[in-house]
Design a protein around this motif. Structure first.
Motif: not given
Length: 196
Positions: A52-53, A27-45
């Motif tokens: 944190d890659w 559904g949606k994604v976004g980067f976050f964290g001090e150096t944007y090293q993390k990613l959140w992901c919302l799904t349609h369910i």
């Protein structure tokens, strides 16, 4: 989802950083964290995944809706709209709502023991239906010494500006514009004469 290093030419073989699979439509994604090293992901369910890659860690909230509902006294959380990250507070919030138009900002703990806590802000009274978009604001001046907490848009056709007194307690003061709702003009039937 595939994450590529976009420095220089993008080549699938040489610039692929990570492949992240949630097993359903995103559904949606976004980067976050001090150096944007993390990613959140919302799904349609209505699930939430956090990666944190750089550290190769992953946290899944397959039960995100029930975790949020359990910590909310206003009934069930029906859907999630977005996530919001504050660099100053180093905190991620999951924004969820009820079909009646009430929204909550739920703090997410994704390191150690994973949890979705009780809402730290509740916005109610501005919408009468599902809210589809949220634009969080911070430190924006508003009327009478209050600050603008954020903007929301919903299926009821309202655009709401939420005001805060600076605390993250219940936020139920909003300016709502019903004039933004477009109504189709009435179609008048022509008064044609019939020869019969």
């Amino acid at each position: 989802m595939c994450i590529f290093d976009t420095d220089g030419d993008i080549n699938e073989d040489d610039h692929l950083e990570s492949v992240l699979n949630v097993g359903t439509s995103i559904g949606k994604v976004g980067f976050f964290g001090e150096t944007y090293q993390k990613l959140w992901c919302l799904t349609h369910i209505e699930t939430l995944s956090i990666w944190d890659w750089k550290d190769a860690t992953e946290t899944n909230f397959q039960d995100a809706r029930s975790l949020a509902s359990n910590s909310w006294t206003l009934g069930e959380v029906d859907y999630f709209v977005d996530c919001h990250y504050s660099r100053e507070a180093e905190r991620l919030w999951l924004i969820g709502g009820a079909n009646t138009g009430t929204l909550g900002y739920f703090p997410v703990t994704y390191t150690g023991t994973r949890a979705i806590g009780s809402p730290e802000a509740i916005m109610e009274g501005g919408h009468t239906g599902v809210v589809r978009s949220v634009l969080p604001m911070s430190n924006m001046p508003g009327p009478q010494g209050q600050s603008i907490f954020g903007w929301t848009g919903g299926e009821d056709g309202h655009l709401c500006c939420w005001l805060s007194d600076g605390s993250l307690d219940t936020i139920n003061r909003s300016w709502s514009s019903s004039e933004l709702v477009l109504r189709s003009p009435k179609i008048r039937k022509s008064k044609r004469h019939s020869p019969y």
